[in-house]
Design an enzyme around this catalytic site. Structure first.
Site, short mmCIF file in Angstrom:
data_model
loop_
_atom_site.label_atom_id
_atom_site.label_comp_id
_atom_site.label_asym_id
_atom_site.label_seq_id
_atom_site.Cartn_x
_atom_site.Cartn_y
_atom_site.Cartn_z
N HIS A 121 38.56 61.18 35.99
CA HIS A 121 38.49 60.26 35.97
C HIS A 121 38.85 59.37 34.57
CE1 HIS A 121 35.57 56.42 35.31
NE2 HIS A 121 35.58 56.68 37.11
N ASP A 198 32.21 66.76 32.69
CA ASP A 198 31.76 65.52 33.49
C ASP A 198 31.43 66.18 34.35
OD1 ASP A 198 31.22 63.16 34.78
OD2 ASP A 198 33.53 62.77 34.94
N GLN A 201 29.55 63.13 39.15
CA GLN A 201 29.81 63.67 40.76
C GLN A 201 29.16 65.03 40.40
OE1 GLN A 201 31.11 61.68 43.08
NE2 GLN A 201 31.43 60.10 41.21
N LYS A 224 24.70 57.59 39.90
CA LYS A 224 24.98 58.25 41.21
C LYS A 224 24.61 59.44 41.82
CE LYS A 224 29.67 57.41 39.33
NZ LYS A 224 30.75 56.43 39.99
N CYS A 362 39.97 55.36 39.37
CA CYS A 362 39.84 55.22 38.36
C CYS A 362 40.40 56.49 37.97
CB CYS A 362 38.33 55.38 37.83
SG CYS A 362 37.39 54.22 37.47
#
Length: 405
Positions: A121, A198, A201, A224, A362
């Site tokens: 991202h 990260d 998600q 999220k 993104c």
């Protein structure tokens, strides 16, 4: 632990009672909020609203207890060793900026290398460019295979360059592809690199056990994973967090201030400048406890069933270019309709009350490499049903017929 029933789960989300016409498949952008999260936030504002850590009155003390209990609950949910390893921030982007800025001129110096992947991202690209590349830190990128998974052979070769840091997504926000983190993090550590994950998600699909992952930093956003917007987590091992220079100054992050010198507070406060997101922290803790009250494996199986049904339906629609692989997929499918612009496809789906996202998500470097203007992204959550899949497939079929007529 509660048995997972999709309809029962869906009923916990007031949005679907308020907006029954919508087929919501934009969950990779943001998820809806269950009633316990809404109740937790409302209760704080109605019964305990006050600032934390500094007030002499009982309301402030009560708010402080609720806020720090949220930190402790979140630490437990991600299996951090101690609550002080949990730093509140505004989201994954803020957390990654804090790491990139905080390591510059201390841990990272000119001539050092950091390693990212082609699936990242923008939030895991731009901070490193802003804070590192301009100071002479070199950014290397793990390429993709033909199936758009990370090229493990190339990764091995890049590790021979001895990167000081490796920062990887847990799940691709464009494709849904799951990164084989355990082996990749272990290999990064073998060459002495700090590791960043990260999890924006990944946490909602796979969960996060930071001790099992053994990463140095793990970041995610509340909105999220069924929590509020404007709140996120920077987890770090104590020793890793101690290396970070604060990105923001003021408020509770200081110990003493004079016009000639400022000394910083201890963790976690040293990295939490200003008034913290109190209600957001309470809401996020409620969200994580809510999702962990259900059997994770059953949720994964339900999403896999939805994914399989969707892929089977896509086979019956001509003219599609499907970018996502169904293998090692967390529940995201990106596709295009021949030469049609993804925004046009998304707009036609919107007219049929199917919420998806069209664009570059993104992830401009990924789409630039493919010479594509973007893709239409369908992203599934546990509150989605087989009926949602059928309706979205029918809407997509009609959109294709209109665009290719």
């Amino acid at each position: 632990m509660l048995a997972f029933n999709p309809q029962q789960f869906r009923q916990q989300f007031p949005f679907f009672q308020q907006q029954p016409d919508w087929i919501y498949l934009d969950n990779a952008a943001t998820t809806h909020k269950p009633q316990p999260v809404l109740d937790a936030i409302s209760h704080f504002y109605q019964a305990a609203n006050s600032n934390v850590h500094r007030g002499a009155h009982r309301l402030s003390q009560q708010a402080t207890v609720l806020f720090e209990q949220a930190r402790a609950d979140i630490a437990q949910c991600i299996n951090a060793r101690q609550p002080t390893e949990v730093i509140f921030c505004s989201g994954s982007t803020a957390a990654l900026n804090q790491i990139a800025f905080g390591l510059m001129h201390g841990y990272l110096k000119a001539g050092d290398r950091i390693l990212l992947s082609a699936l990242e991202h923008h939030a895991n690209i731009v901070p490193w460019q802003l804070h590192c590349q301009r100071h002479g830190v070199i950014i290397d990128v793990i390429p993709l295979t033909k199936e758009h998974h990370l090229d493990q052979q190339a990764y091995q070769q890049l590790l021979t360059l001895k990167p000081k840091l490796v920062s990887l997504t847990q799940v691709s926000n464009v494709l849904g592809h799951i990164t084989p983190l355990p082996q990749m993090l272990q290999q990064a550590k073998a060459v002495g690199a700090l590791t960043v994950v990260d999890g924006a998600q990944g946490i909602v699909h796979l969960g996060a056990d930071v001790q099992q992952l053994d990463c140095d930093f793990y970041v995610f956003s509340g909105h999220k994973c069924y929590g509020p917007t404007g709140i996120g987590i920077l987890y770090g091992k104590q020793a890793a967090l101690e290396q970070l220079t604060p990105l923001l100054g003021g408020g509770e992050m200081i110990a003493e201030v004079s016009f000639s010198h400022t000394s910083f507070n201890q963790l976690p406060f040293r990295l939490e400048a200003g008034t913290p997101p109190i209600a957001g922290a309470i809401g996020l803790a409620s969200a994580l406890k809510f999702i962990q009250s259900y059997n994770k494996n059953n949720i994964i199986l339900h999403k896999q069933d939805l994914l399989n049904e969707f892929y089977q339906g896509l086979k019956k629609i001509p003219g599609l270019d499907i970018l996502s692989s169904p293998v090692h997929n967390a529940g995201i499918v990106s596709l295009n309709v021949q030469a049609e612009h993804p925004s046009d496809v998304a707009s036609l789906l919107d007219q049929q009350y199917v919420a998806v996202r069209g664009g570059k998500h993104c992830a401009m470097p990924f789409f630039d490499q493919l010479a594509l203007p973007g893709a239409v992204r369908f992203s599934f959550a546990p509150y989605n049903t087989s009926a949602d899949v059928a309706s979205s497939l029918q809407a997509l079929k009609q959109a294709v017929e209109i665009l290719t007529a």
